[in-house]
Design a protein around this motif. Structure first.
Motif, PDB file in Angstrom:
ATOM      1  N   ALA A 131       1.001  -0.865  -0.295  1.00 35.93           N
ATOM      2  CA  ALA A 131       0.274   0.370  -0.280  1.00 35.93           C
ATOM      3  C   ALA A 131       0.598   1.713   0.209  1.00 35.93           C
ATOM      4  N   MET A 132       1.873   0.848   0.854  1.00 39.11           N
ATOM      5  CA  MET A 132       2.877   2.313   1.259  1.00 39.11           C
ATOM      6  C   MET A 132       3.992   2.759  -0.382  1.00 39.11           C
ATOM      7  N   ALA A 133       4.303   1.685  -1.147  1.00 41.51           N
ATOM      8  CA  ALA A 133       4.722   1.711  -2.056  1.00 41.51           C
ATOM      9  C   ALA A 133       3.562   2.105  -3.581  1.00 41.51           C
ATOM     10  N   ASP A 134       2.725   1.321  -3.329  1.00 39.16           N
ATOM     11  CA  ASP A 134       1.464   2.226  -4.439  1.00 39.16           C
ATOM     12  C   ASP A 134       1.380   3.822  -4.247  1.00 39.16           C
ATOM     13  N   ARG A 135       1.175   3.853  -3.123  1.00 41.87           N
ATOM     14  CA  ARG A 135       0.500   5.600  -2.928  1.00 41.87           C
ATOM     15  C   ARG A 135       2.070   6.446  -3.054  1.00 41.87           C
ATOM     16  N   LEU A 136       3.276   5.560  -3.581  1.00 41.15           N
ATOM     17  CA  LEU A 136       4.495   6.479  -3.138  1.00 41.15           C
ATOM     18  C   LEU A 136       4.851   6.662  -4.835  1.00 41.15           C
ATOM     19  N   LYS A 137       3.922   5.449  -5.700  1.00 44.72           N
ATOM     20  CA  LYS A 137       4.437   5.518  -6.986  1.00 44.72           C
ATOM     21  C   LYS A 137       3.496   6.254  -7.925  1.00 44.72           C
ATOM     22  N   LYS A 138       2.380   6.448  -7.185  1.00 43.14           N
ATOM     23  CA  LYS A 138       0.842   8.039  -7.695  1.00 43.14           C
ATOM     24  C   LYS A 138       1.830   8.744  -8.050  1.00 43.14           C
ATOM     25  N   ASP A 139       2.676   9.260  -7.493  1.00 40.71           N
ATOM     26  CA  ASP A 139       3.430  10.321  -6.604  1.00 40.71           C
ATOM     27  C   ASP A 139       4.668  10.311  -8.553  1.00 40.71           C
ATOM     28  N   ARG A 140       5.061   9.656  -9.018  1.00 43.30           N
ATOM     29  CA  ARG A 140       5.760   9.826  -9.945  1.00 43.30           C
ATOM     30  C   ARG A 140       4.943  10.177 -11.001  1.00 43.30           C
TER      31      ARG A 140
END
Ligand code: FMN
Ligand code: FE2
Ligand code: FE2
Length: 399
Positions: free
Chosen positions: A389-398
């Motif tokens: 969930a954390m990785a997905d949230r961070l990747k949304k900002d890419r």
């Protein structure tokens, strides 16, 4: 002598290095020491900008006298009253009793309260002016960067900004003080650590101050700590701008407490899944070993924050709670927050961390994970889900 102290025009560096103090403000480690910077403008009228910690008064006075000889200091400009800079006011006033002290409405009460110093004063308001002959100074009030009385002094003749704590960093000045003449490697991390530890709470006032300075033809920035910035002004201003907006890079800090290693195993599971998901910057801190100074530095650097705690006497593990308190005090914003923890008979830490962090401005990510006793395949899976969930949230900002 002159070229060893001269900055620009008639402005000299007369600050000192502290290689003795272990903890700044009694809390923040100083492995590289710290400098207390003061500046002397040796014009027709002589002005001193800020002083230094009282422990270094003798060395400080020697530096001033080496430049001035028997001529007196006529004005003392006080940009900031924290004792690391104001500590020598009484002593310097004893040397130069006719000296006029320059400050704003908030400054003089503090000078009297801390040092019992009264006498001639020039109380400035926003935009007021002082001419020393060739050098013309203008004053800008910048409250809460980092106390209510803080102001900045801009030398319009030379484009030199005396910025107080703003743009400062930990680390002594080993020989030179000009950014173009010294090795800057050690200062960059120390700038983020200084900002997060000392200024951290005051993002808004820093933003207001930056807006006020925007447009000034600044050639040199003279902070009260660390190097004098010239060529590196854009980089330094960029760091202060980003930090005061609470902007951060992609990456995750996992800060956890663990007495017997069970909560730590959860942290390991989360970290390896984050890595498997393509997150490169992962910093793990065992709160019992890492000093909070460094944990805060990393939290100001990275957008992801995952905190873990065992249940301890029906509470959060005290060292984790102390860290949470420091994070909340700094009103850290724009962070994605995940929580995990372990217990033996009745879990409380994860729930209490949830309640505490609700007061902050975090975006919760994933389901909090609470593990009973030791690692199981189910607990492992739930830790991995939190990491995903954390990785997905961070990747949304890419982009
Ligand atoms: C001093 C102490 C107090 C504890 N208090 C509680 C408690 O109130 N409730 C609970 O369920 N477990 C309690 N525990 C058990 C731990 O929370 C549990 O064993 C946890 O998994 C330890 O995590 P760790 O191995 O990461 O240290 C306590 C343990 C210790 C040493
Ligand atoms: Fe300060
Ligand atoms: Fe300071």
């Amino acid at each position: 002598m002159n070229e060893k102290t001269l900055i620009k025009g008639k402005i000299h560096y007369v600050g000192v290095n502290d290689r003795q103090k272990r903890l700044f403000e009694g809390m923040w480690p100083l492995p590289n020491g710290v400098s207390y910077n003061s500046y002397l403008i040796d014009d027709d009228i002589v002005a001193l900008v800020d002083t230094v910690d009282a422990c270094y008064f003798e060395a400080y006075l020697r530096k001033i006298r080496a430049i001035l000889g028997d001529r007196p200091v006529q004005y003392l400009i006080i940009n900031h009253m924290e004792p690391d800079h104001s500590g020598s006011i009484r002593l310097i006033k004893q040397q130069y009793p006719d000296m006029v002290i320059v400050g704003n409405k908030q400054t003089f009460g503090m000078i009297e309260g801390f040092y019992g110093v009264t006498g001639d004063r020039y109380e400035v308001k926003e935009g007021d002016f002082l001419s020393l002959g060739r050098h013309c100074l203008r004053f800008y009030l910048t409250p809460m960067v980092h106390w209510p009385e803080t102001m900045m002094t801009f030398d319009e003749t030379e484009g030199v900004l005396f910025a107080g704590d703003a743009f400062g960093c930990f680390g002594t000045l080993d020989g030179g003080f000009l950014d173009t003449r010294i090795d800057l490697d050690k200062y960059w991390e120390e700038m983020t650590r200084y900002y997060s530890n000392i200024v951290g709470k005051y993002g808004n006032p820093v933003q207001k101050a930056l807006a006020k300075l925007n447009g000034l033809p600044i050639q040199a920035v003279c902070s009260t700590h660390g190097p004098v910035w010239t060529e590196n002004i854009p980089r330094v201003a960029g760091i202060y701008d980003r930090l005061s907006r609470y902007e951060a890079e992609e990456g995750v800090v996992i800060a956890y407490g663990s007495m017997y290693g069970h909560t730590e195993q959860m942290a390991e599971a989360i970290a390896s899944e984050l890595s498997a998901q393509g997150i490169r910057h992962i910093v793990m801190h065992n709160v019992s070993k890492s000093h909070p100074s460094y944990i805060l530095k990393d939290i100001f650097k990275y957008r992801g924050l995952i905190i873990g705690s065992p249940t301890y006497c029906n509470h959060i593990y005290p060292e984790v709670e102390a860290l949470l308190d420091k994070i909340l005090l700094r009103e850290v914003k724009n962070r994605y927050l995940g929580l995990f923890g372990s217990f033996c008979w009745a879990g409380a830490a994860v729930k209490r961390m949830g309640e505490l962090t609700e007061k902050g401005k975090f975006e919760p990510v994933g389901d909090p994970v609470e593990m009973k006793q030791a690692m199981t395949p189910l607990a492992q899976e739930r830790c991995e889900q939190l990491a995903q969930a954390m990785a997905d949230r961070l990747k949304k900002d890419r982009h």
